[in-house]
Design a protein around this motif. Structure first.
Motif, PDB file in Angstrom:
ATOM      1  N   SER A   1     -17.199  24.404 -15.995  1.00 25.46           N
ATOM      2  CA  SER A   1     -17.754  23.063 -16.191  1.00 25.46           C
ATOM      3  C   SER A   1     -16.624  22.029 -16.232  1.00 25.46           C
ATOM      4  CB  SER A   1     -18.540  23.080 -17.512  1.00 25.46           C
ATOM      5  OG  SER A   1     -18.930  21.778 -17.850  1.00 25.46           O
TER       6      SER A   1
ATOM      7  N   VAL B   1     -20.567  21.602 -12.186  1.00 29.16           N
ATOM      8  CA  VAL B   1     -20.869  22.837 -12.930  1.00 29.16           C
ATOM      9  C   VAL B   1     -21.081  23.929 -11.888  1.00 29.16           C
ATOM     10  CG1 VAL B   1     -22.542  24.006 -14.424  1.00 29.16           C
ATOM     11  CG2 VAL B   1     -21.928  21.622 -14.891  1.00 29.16           C
TER      12      VAL B   1
ATOM     13  N   TYR C   1     -23.419  22.905  -8.829  1.00 30.99           N
ATOM     14  CA  TYR C   1     -24.144  21.703  -9.245  1.00 30.99           C
ATOM     15  C   TYR C   1     -23.146  20.544  -9.328  1.00 30.99           C
ATOM     16  CZ  TYR C   1     -27.906  24.803 -10.990  1.00 30.99           C
ATOM     17  OH  TYR C   1     -28.916  25.727 -11.110  1.00 30.99           O
TER      18      TYR C   1
ATOM     19  N   CYS D   1     -27.563  20.554  -5.963  1.00 32.16           N
ATOM     20  CA  CYS D   1     -27.194  21.960  -6.157  1.00 32.16           C
ATOM     21  C   CYS D   1     -27.023  22.554  -4.764  1.00 32.16           C
ATOM     22  CB  CYS D   1     -28.280  22.709  -6.921  1.00 32.16           C
ATOM     23  SG  CYS D   1     -27.891  24.456  -7.089  1.00 32.16           S
TER      24      CYS D   1
ATOM     25  N   ALA E   1     -24.239  24.192 -20.315  1.00 32.12           N
ATOM     26  CA  ALA E   1     -24.137  23.483 -19.032  1.00 32.12           C
ATOM     27  C   ALA E   1     -25.269  23.911 -18.096  1.00 32.12           C
ATOM     28  CB  ALA E   1     -22.781  23.757 -18.395  1.00 32.12           C
TER      29      ALA E   1
ATOM     30  N   CYS F   1     -28.400  21.960 -16.375  1.00 32.39           N
ATOM     31  CA  CYS F   1     -28.647  21.957 -14.915  1.00 32.39           C
ATOM     32  C   CYS F   1     -30.090  22.372 -14.643  1.00 32.39           C
ATOM     33  CB  CYS F   1     -27.670  22.889 -14.201  1.00 32.39           C
ATOM     34  SG  CYS F   1     -25.993  22.220 -14.174  1.00 32.39           S
TER      35      CYS F   1
ATOM     36  N   ALA G   1     -22.465  18.429 -17.165  1.00 30.42           N
ATOM     37  CA  ALA G   1     -23.909  18.543 -16.905  1.00 30.42           C
ATOM     38  C   ALA G   1     -24.650  17.278 -17.323  1.00 30.42           C
ATOM     39  CB  ALA G   1     -24.470  19.768 -17.627  1.00 30.42           C
TER      40      ALA G   1
END
Ligand code: LIP
Length: 276
Positions: free
Chosen positions: A107, A121, A130, A140, A196, A200, A223
């Motif tokens: 992250s 992330v 992500y 994503c 995280a 997401c 996130a």
């Protein structure tokens, strides 16, 4: 022209390299060490990945600052300034990593003037990248993310975690909040074992809300942008404004569900990240 595009591209590239390290290590024997308690785990991979990220970022952006989970554990200050700052959790979901449970993320959040600018992330074992950039949406693996449109808590999925504090009074509060929320009732409660990735999942619309007390800024910084850029919001567990250093977070698809959930949460205040 985006002034931070270069930094964000670098964050994605280094998160991929870090993810390879994590994937390689998960197959092997690992030495597990303890931090704040006997269930707050850390491995050499956490430290190796954080060093990789800091070294690679420092080479490219020598004036930027860092807040890294393992550097803070090693005694560095956790102070957010107006300087461009990388907020890094090298392995979010360390307990998952130790047990081979498949939600483990690198992250990397980035702030300027204390405002979150972008977040990356990387869910290493799922190979899901992500990303979120302020004002430009979240994605994503390149596909745009959008929070759930659900407005009814009783039709919702809620994510939370037990955390790593085993003080019975704290555990009672956690269970009390969970019991109240479960009995609203909600469709289900889940916890990925990574703050995280829980966030997401809010951004991706598979859960409506995630809340937790006891997380750290490095668990939620990256996130946080991914959630807000997917149309969600961040709140404090008492319904007030989100504070990155407070160790409390609600990430939710809409205000109505957020307001409903915070009414059920037993609030408590761990020591702030910037008061360590
Ligand atoms: C963990 C979080 C998890 C939370 C733990 C811890 P770590 O981060 O992602 O959701 O419950 O308290 O903060 O330690 O694996 O980076």
């Amino acid at each position: 022209m985006d002034p931070w595009q270069d930094a964000m591209d670098h964050a994605v590239a280094v998160a991929r390299r870090a993810g390879t390290l994590v994937r390689d290590a998960v197959q092997k024997d690992m030495k597990v060490m303890l931090k704040s308690s006997s269930v707050d785990l850390v491995t050499q991979t956490d430290q190796k990945v954080e060093n990789l990220i800091i070294q690679s970022v420092t080479e490219k952006f020598p004036t930027h600052c860092f807040i890294g989970e393992e550097s803070v554990a090693a005694g560095e200050a956790c102070l957010l300034t107006d300087q461009p700052t990388w907020i890094v959790d090298p392995v979010d979901g360390t307990t998952n990593f130790v047990h081979g449970y498949p939600f483990v993320a690198v992250s990397i959040g980035f702030t300027v003037n204390k405002q979150l600018e972008f977040g990356v992330v990387y869910s290493c074992l799922e190979d899901k990248m992500y990303t979120g950039r302020k004002g430009r949406g979240s994605f994503c693996n390149g596909l745009s993310l959008q929070v759930s449109s659900q407005k009814d808590i009783t039709q919702s999925m809620v994510a939370t975690e037990f955390g790593s504090n085993r003080d019975p009074e704290v555990v009672d509060k956690i269970f009390c909040s969970m019991r109240r929320i479960l009995c609203l009732p909600v469709h289900g409660m889940r916890g990925a074992g990574s703050a995280a990735l829980n966030m997401c999942h809010v951004a991706a619309g598979s859960v409506e809300v995630y809340y937790e007390t006891g997380i750290h800024c490095w668990d939620v910084a990256a996130a946080g942008v991914i959630v807000t850029e997917a149309g969600g919001l961040l709140m404090d567990v008492d319904g007030g404004p989100f504070d990155l250093m407070s160790r409390r977070v609600v990430a939710v698809n809409c205000q109505i569900i957020g307001d409903r959930v915070v009414k059920q949460i037993e609030c408590f205040s761990p020591q702030r990240d910037d008061e360590g």
